[in-house]
Design a protein around this motif. Structure first.
Motif, PDB file in Angstrom:
ATOM      1  N   ALA A  87       0.814  -1.217   0.000  1.00 29.09           N
ATOM      2  CA  ALA A  87       0.000   0.000   0.000  1.00 29.09           C
ATOM      3  C   ALA A  87       0.847   1.266   0.000  1.00 29.09           C
ATOM      4  O   ALA A  87       0.414   2.295  -0.524  1.00 29.09           O
ATOM      5  CB  ALA A  87      -0.931  -0.002   1.217  1.00 29.09           C
ATOM      6  N   ALA A  88       2.057   1.193   0.561  1.00 24.19           N
ATOM      7  CA  ALA A  88       2.869   2.401   0.721  1.00 24.19           C
ATOM      8  C   ALA A  88       4.108   2.420  -0.160  1.00 24.19           C
ATOM      9  O   ALA A  88       4.987   3.268   0.047  1.00 24.19           O
ATOM     10  CB  ALA A  88       3.277   2.538   2.184  1.00 24.19           C
ATOM     11  N   HIS A  89       4.214   1.530  -1.137  1.00 24.07           N
ATOM     12  CA  HIS A  89       5.469   1.414  -1.880  1.00 24.07           C
ATOM     13  C   HIS A  89       5.796   2.677  -2.682  1.00 24.07           C
ATOM     14  O   HIS A  89       6.969   2.963  -2.941  1.00 24.07           O
ATOM     15  CB  HIS A  89       5.436   0.192  -2.806  1.00 24.07           C
ATOM     16  N   GLU A  90       4.812   3.453  -3.080  1.00 26.77           N
ATOM     17  CA  GLU A  90       5.096   4.657  -3.864  1.00 26.77           C
ATOM     18  C   GLU A  90       5.688   5.775  -3.011  1.00 26.77           C
ATOM     19  O   GLU A  90       6.421   6.623  -3.525  1.00 26.77           O
ATOM     20  CB  GLU A  90       3.820   5.143  -4.548  1.00 26.77           C
ATOM     21  N   ASP A  91       5.370   5.786  -1.732  1.00 26.04           N
ATOM     22  CA  ASP A  91       5.822   6.862  -0.856  1.00 26.04           C
ATOM     23  C   ASP A  91       6.888   6.430   0.139  1.00 26.04           C
ATOM     24  O   ASP A  91       7.456   7.278   0.834  1.00 26.04           O
ATOM     25  CB  ASP A  91       4.629   7.439  -0.079  1.00 26.04           C
ATOM     26  N   LEU A  92       7.145   5.145   0.232  1.00 23.62           N
ATOM     27  CA  LEU A  92       8.062   4.638   1.251  1.00 23.62           C
ATOM     28  C   LEU A  92       9.500   4.744   0.761  1.00 23.62           C
ATOM     29  O   LEU A  92       9.855   4.197  -0.287  1.00 23.62           O
ATOM     30  CB  LEU A  92       7.729   3.188   1.583  1.00 23.62           C
ATOM     31  N   SER A  93      10.333   5.445   1.513  1.00 26.63           N
ATOM     32  CA  SER A  93      11.751   5.573   1.171  1.00 26.63           C
ATOM     33  C   SER A  93      12.508   4.332   1.634  1.00 26.63           C
ATOM     34  O   SER A  93      11.961   3.458   2.310  1.00 26.63           O
ATOM     35  CB  SER A  93      12.342   6.815   1.824  1.00 26.63           C
ATOM     36  N   ARG A  94      13.781   4.297   1.268  1.00 28.63           N
ATOM     37  CA  ARG A  94      14.590   3.157   1.693  1.00 28.63           C
ATOM     38  C   ARG A  94      14.751   3.146   3.210  1.00 28.63           C
ATOM     39  O   ARG A  94      14.702   2.082   3.838  1.00 28.63           O
ATOM     40  CB  ARG A  94      15.961   3.218   1.022  1.00 28.63           C
ATOM     41  N   VAL A  95      14.927   4.320   3.796  1.00 27.92           N
ATOM     42  CA  VAL A  95      15.026   4.402   5.253  1.00 27.92           C
ATOM     43  C   VAL A  95      13.709   3.970   5.896  1.00 27.92           C
ATOM     44  O   VAL A  95      13.702   3.254   6.907  1.00 27.92           O
ATOM     45  CB  VAL A  95      15.403   5.833   5.690  1.00 27.92           C
ATOM     46  N   PHE A 148       3.886  -8.527  -4.188  1.00 28.97           N
ATOM     47  CA  PHE A 148       2.618  -7.806  -4.307  1.00 28.97           C
ATOM     48  C   PHE A 148       2.794  -6.514  -5.104  1.00 28.97           C
ATOM     49  O   PHE A 148       1.927  -6.133  -5.904  1.00 28.97           O
ATOM     50  CB  PHE A 148       2.052  -7.488  -2.930  1.00 28.97           C
ATOM     51  N   THR A 149       3.937  -5.855  -4.894  1.00 30.34           N
ATOM     52  CA  THR A 149       4.193  -4.597  -5.609  1.00 30.34           C
ATOM     53  C   THR A 149       4.375  -4.847  -7.101  1.00 30.34           C
ATOM     54  O   THR A 149       3.871  -4.083  -7.938  1.00 30.34           O
ATOM     55  CB  THR A 149       5.434  -3.915  -5.036  1.00 30.34           C
ATOM     56  N   LEU A 150       5.083  -5.905  -7.459  1.00 24.86           N
ATOM     57  CA  LEU A 150       5.247  -6.244  -8.872  1.00 24.86           C
ATOM     58  C   LEU A 150       3.894  -6.539  -9.515  1.00 24.86           C
ATOM     59  O   LEU A 150       3.637  -6.129 -10.661  1.00 24.86           O
ATOM     60  CB  LEU A 150       6.165  -7.457  -9.032  1.00 24.86           C
ATOM     61  N   LEU A 151       3.049  -7.233  -8.810  1.00 23.38           N
ATOM     62  CA  LEU A 151       1.720  -7.509  -9.348  1.00 23.38           C
ATOM     63  C   LEU A 151       0.926  -6.229  -9.560  1.00 23.38           C
ATOM     64  O   LEU A 151       0.181  -6.100 -10.544  1.00 23.38           O
ATOM     65  CB  LEU A 151       0.956  -8.441  -8.396  1.00 23.38           C
ATOM     66  N   ASP A 152       1.093  -5.281  -8.671  1.00 22.18           N
ATOM     67  CA  ASP A 152       0.366  -4.019  -8.805  1.00 22.18           C
ATOM     68  C   ASP A 152       0.901  -3.191  -9.973  1.00 22.18           C
ATOM     69  O   ASP A 152       0.133  -2.528 -10.682  1.00 22.18           O
ATOM     70  CB  ASP A 152       0.477  -3.232  -7.504  1.00 22.18           C
ATOM     71  N   ILE A 153       2.204  -3.243 -10.195  1.00 22.15           N
ATOM     72  CA  ILE A 153       2.811  -2.410 -11.247  1.00 22.15           C
ATOM     73  C   ILE A 153       2.556  -2.997 -12.634  1.00 22.15           C
ATOM     74  O   ILE A 153       2.145  -2.280 -13.562  1.00 22.15           O
ATOM     75  CB  ILE A 153       4.324  -2.266 -10.994  1.00 22.15           C
ATOM     76  N   GLY A 154       2.835  -4.301 -12.799  1.00 18.44           N
ATOM     77  CA  GLY A 154       2.754  -4.881 -14.138  1.00 18.44           C
ATOM     78  C   GLY A 154       1.903  -6.106 -14.268  1.00 18.44           C
ATOM     79  O   GLY A 154       1.889  -6.736 -15.351  1.00 18.44           O
ATOM     80  N   GLY A 155       1.207  -6.507 -13.217  1.00 20.05           N
ATOM     81  CA  GLY A 155       0.362  -7.676 -13.292  1.00 20.05           C
ATOM     82  C   GLY A 155       1.159  -8.972 -13.292  1.00 20.05           C
ATOM     83  O   GLY A 155       2.364  -9.003 -13.042  1.00 20.05           O
TER      84      GLY A 155
END
Length: 207
Positions: A87-95, A148-155
Protein backbone atom coordinates in the motif's frame (compact mmCIF):
# COMPACT_ATOMS: atom_id res chain seq x y z
CA UNK A 1 -41.31 -26.75 57.72
CA UNK A 2 -40.72 -30.36 56.83
CA UNK A 3 -43.08 -32.44 54.72
CA UNK A 4 -43.17 -36.06 55.94
CA UNK A 5 -44.84 -37.22 52.73
CA UNK A 6 -41.74 -36.43 50.66
CA UNK A 7 -39.35 -39.42 50.50
CA UNK A 8 -35.86 -38.59 51.67
CA UNK A 9 -32.81 -39.86 49.69
CA UNK A 10 -31.15 -42.78 51.42
CA UNK A 11 -27.86 -42.08 53.20
CA UNK A 12 -24.83 -44.26 52.61
CA UNK A 13 -24.35 -46.69 55.45
CA UNK A 14 -28.07 -46.72 56.36
CA UNK A 15 -30.99 -48.83 55.26
CA UNK A 16 -33.23 -47.12 52.69
CA UNK A 17 -36.46 -45.64 53.92
CA UNK A 18 -39.97 -46.54 52.70
CA UNK A 19 -38.73 -49.83 51.33
CA UNK A 20 -36.85 -48.17 48.42
CA UNK A 21 -33.61 -49.80 47.21
CA UNK A 22 -30.40 -47.80 47.62
CA UNK A 23 -29.53 -45.48 44.75
CA UNK A 24 -26.92 -46.73 42.30
CA UNK A 25 -24.75 -44.63 40.02
CA UNK A 26 -25.78 -46.63 36.93
CA UNK A 27 -23.75 -47.71 33.86
CA UNK A 28 -22.93 -50.99 35.59
CA UNK A 29 -20.76 -49.32 38.23
CA UNK A 30 -21.43 -50.77 41.72
CA UNK A 31 -22.25 -48.12 44.24
CA UNK A 32 -21.67 -48.33 47.99
CA UNK A 33 -23.93 -50.79 49.71
CA UNK A 34 -25.51 -50.53 53.16
CA UNK A 35 -22.33 -51.63 54.90
CA UNK A 36 -19.80 -49.91 52.65
CA UNK A 37 -18.09 -46.58 53.12
CA UNK A 38 -19.19 -43.70 50.92
CA UNK A 39 -17.29 -42.78 47.78
CA UNK A 40 -13.97 -41.05 48.51
CA UNK A 41 -14.07 -37.36 47.76
CA UNK A 42 -12.75 -36.26 44.38
CA UNK A 43 -9.39 -34.59 44.31
CA UNK A 44 -9.63 -30.91 43.47
CA UNK A 45 -7.66 -29.42 40.64
CA UNK A 46 -5.55 -26.28 41.21
CA UNK A 47 -8.48 -24.13 40.10
CA UNK A 48 -11.01 -25.89 42.31
CA UNK A 49 -12.61 -28.17 39.69
CA UNK A 50 -12.72 -31.93 40.37
CA UNK A 51 -10.98 -34.36 38.07
CA UNK A 52 -10.78 -38.10 38.06
CA UNK A 53 -7.68 -39.70 39.62
CA UNK A 54 -5.24 -40.96 37.03
CA UNK A 55 -6.02 -38.23 34.52
CA UNK A 56 -3.91 -35.06 34.26
CA UNK A 57 -5.71 -31.77 34.83
CA UNK A 58 -6.58 -29.81 31.69
CA UNK A 59 -4.17 -27.16 30.46
CA UNK A 60 -0.43 -27.39 30.89
CA UNK A 61 2.27 -27.43 28.26
CA UNK A 62 1.15 -28.05 24.68
CA UNK A 63 4.24 -27.79 22.43
CA UNK A 64 2.39 -28.85 19.28
CA UNK A 65 -0.27 -26.24 19.77
CA UNK A 66 2.41 -23.64 20.50
CA UNK A 67 4.12 -24.40 17.18
CA UNK A 68 0.97 -24.11 15.10
CA UNK A 69 -0.19 -20.96 16.86
CA UNK A 70 3.24 -19.43 16.36
CA UNK A 71 3.20 -20.40 12.69
CA UNK A 72 -0.24 -18.90 12.12
CA UNK A 73 0.67 -15.67 13.88
CA UNK A 74 4.00 -15.41 12.08
CA UNK A 75 2.42 -15.88 8.66
CA UNK A 76 -0.45 -13.56 9.49
CA UNK A 77 1.75 -10.70 10.69
CA UNK A 78 4.13 -11.25 7.79
CA UNK A 79 1.29 -10.95 5.29
CA UNK A 80 -0.01 -7.87 7.11
CA UNK A 81 3.41 -6.22 6.78
CA UNK A 82 3.56 -7.21 3.11
CA UNK A 83 0.21 -5.51 2.66
CA UNK A 84 1.60 -2.36 4.27
CA UNK A 85 4.56 -2.37 1.90
CA UNK A 86 2.25 -2.88 -1.04
CA UNK A 87 0.00 0.00 0.00
CA UNK A 88 2.87 2.40 0.72
CA UNK A 89 5.47 1.41 -1.88
CA UNK A 90 5.10 4.66 -3.86
CA UNK A 91 5.82 6.86 -0.86
CA UNK A 92 8.06 4.64 1.25
CA UNK A 93 11.75 5.57 1.17
CA UNK A 94 14.59 3.16 1.69
CA UNK A 95 15.03 4.40 5.25
CA UNK A 96 11.31 3.97 5.82
CA UNK A 97 11.57 0.42 4.53
CA UNK A 98 14.43 -0.34 6.89
CA UNK A 99 12.72 1.17 9.93
CA UNK A 100 9.41 -0.55 9.22
CA UNK A 101 11.21 -3.86 8.72
CA UNK A 102 12.89 -3.61 12.12
CA UNK A 103 9.57 -2.63 13.70
CA UNK A 104 7.87 -5.63 12.10
CA UNK A 105 10.61 -7.91 13.46
CA UNK A 106 10.13 -6.49 16.97
CA UNK A 107 6.35 -6.96 16.84
CA UNK A 108 6.77 -10.53 15.65
CA UNK A 109 9.24 -11.22 18.45
CA UNK A 110 6.83 -10.04 21.13
CA UNK A 111 3.63 -11.61 19.81
CA UNK A 112 5.09 -14.97 18.78
CA UNK A 113 7.14 -15.15 21.97
CA UNK A 114 4.16 -14.48 24.23
CA UNK A 115 1.84 -16.95 22.50
CA UNK A 116 4.34 -19.80 22.36
CA UNK A 117 5.49 -19.08 25.91
CA UNK A 118 1.97 -19.37 27.29
CA UNK A 119 1.13 -22.61 25.49
CA UNK A 120 4.43 -24.41 24.94
CA UNK A 121 5.63 -24.91 28.48
CA UNK A 122 9.07 -24.42 29.96
CA UNK A 123 11.06 -26.61 27.59
CA UNK A 124 13.58 -25.01 25.23
CA UNK A 125 11.93 -26.40 22.09
CA UNK A 126 9.04 -23.90 21.85
CA UNK A 127 11.47 -21.03 22.43
CA UNK A 128 13.58 -22.17 19.47
CA UNK A 129 10.46 -22.51 17.30
CA UNK A 130 9.40 -19.02 18.33
CA UNK A 131 12.76 -17.61 17.23
CA UNK A 132 12.67 -19.34 13.85
CA UNK A 133 9.01 -18.49 13.15
CA UNK A 134 9.42 -14.83 14.07
CA UNK A 135 12.44 -14.47 11.76
CA UNK A 136 10.59 -16.29 8.97
CA UNK A 137 7.64 -13.92 9.27
CA UNK A 138 9.87 -10.85 9.03
CA UNK A 139 11.70 -12.18 5.97
CA UNK A 140 8.55 -13.28 4.14
CA UNK A 141 6.92 -9.95 4.91
CA UNK A 142 9.50 -8.11 2.81
CA UNK A 143 9.68 -10.78 0.09
CA UNK A 144 5.89 -10.96 -0.30
CA UNK A 145 5.64 -7.19 -0.24
CA UNK A 146 7.98 -7.12 -3.24
CA UNK A 147 5.84 -9.70 -5.05
CA UNK A 148 2.62 -7.81 -4.31
CA UNK A 149 4.19 -4.60 -5.61
CA UNK A 150 5.25 -6.24 -8.87
CA UNK A 151 1.72 -7.51 -9.35
CA UNK A 152 0.37 -4.02 -8.80
CA UNK A 153 2.81 -2.41 -11.25
CA UNK A 154 2.75 -4.88 -14.14
CA UNK A 155 0.36 -7.68 -13.29
CA UNK A 156 1.11 -11.36 -13.57
CA UNK A 157 3.05 -10.94 -16.85
CA UNK A 158 5.70 -8.76 -15.19
CA UNK A 159 5.90 -11.07 -12.20
CA UNK A 160 6.32 -14.17 -14.37
CA UNK A 161 8.96 -12.48 -16.50
CA UNK A 162 10.85 -11.32 -13.44
CA UNK A 163 10.76 -14.70 -11.76
CA UNK A 164 11.73 -16.52 -14.99
CA UNK A 165 14.81 -14.33 -15.42
CA UNK A 166 15.63 -13.94 -11.74
CA UNK A 167 13.95 -16.56 -9.51
CA UNK A 168 15.68 -15.14 -6.43
CA UNK A 169 14.45 -11.58 -7.07
CA UNK A 170 12.34 -11.36 -3.85
CA UNK A 171 15.28 -12.61 -1.78
CA UNK A 172 17.68 -10.20 -3.46
CA UNK A 173 15.28 -7.34 -2.85
CA UNK A 174 15.27 -8.20 0.85
CA UNK A 175 19.05 -8.52 0.96
CA UNK A 176 20.03 -5.54 -1.17
CA UNK A 177 17.17 -3.04 -0.93
CA UNK A 178 16.77 -3.40 2.82
CA UNK A 179 20.58 -3.62 2.97
CA UNK A 180 22.46 -6.65 4.20
CA UNK A 181 23.22 -5.16 7.61
CA UNK A 182 19.61 -4.18 8.29
CA UNK A 183 18.38 -7.46 6.86
CA UNK A 184 20.48 -9.44 9.33
CA UNK A 185 19.64 -7.03 12.15
CA UNK A 186 15.95 -7.63 11.58
CA UNK A 187 16.43 -11.39 11.77
CA UNK A 188 18.44 -10.98 14.96
CA UNK A 189 15.76 -8.79 16.54
CA UNK A 190 13.06 -11.31 15.65
CA UNK A 191 14.99 -14.38 16.78
CA UNK A 192 16.60 -13.11 19.96
CA UNK A 193 13.49 -11.18 20.97
CA UNK A 194 11.11 -14.09 20.42
CA UNK A 195 13.39 -16.49 22.28
CA UNK A 196 13.80 -14.13 25.25
CA UNK A 197 10.10 -13.28 25.44
CA UNK A 198 9.14 -16.95 25.22
CA UNK A 199 11.46 -17.90 28.08
CA UNK A 200 10.29 -15.01 30.24
CA UNK A 201 6.62 -15.82 29.72
CA UNK A 202 6.99 -19.61 30.04
CA UNK A 203 8.73 -19.31 33.43
CA UNK A 204 5.63 -17.61 34.81
CA UNK A 205 3.34 -20.44 33.73
CA UNK A 206 2.32 -23.19 36.18
CA UNK A 207 3.97 -26.60 35.88
Amino acid sequence: MSHPWQPQPPQYGQQPQYGQPPQQPGYGYPGPGPNMAPYPPQQPMPHGYPYAPGFPPPGGAQPGRAFFLGLIISMGLGLAYAGILFAAHEDLSRVGLQVSYLACAAVLAVVVGVVTGRTGGREAGPAVWAAVLAALGAYLGVANGYVFTLLDIGGTDLLETMLDNEPMAPHKFWWKRVDAGFALAGLAVAMVGAFAVNRAVSKKQPH
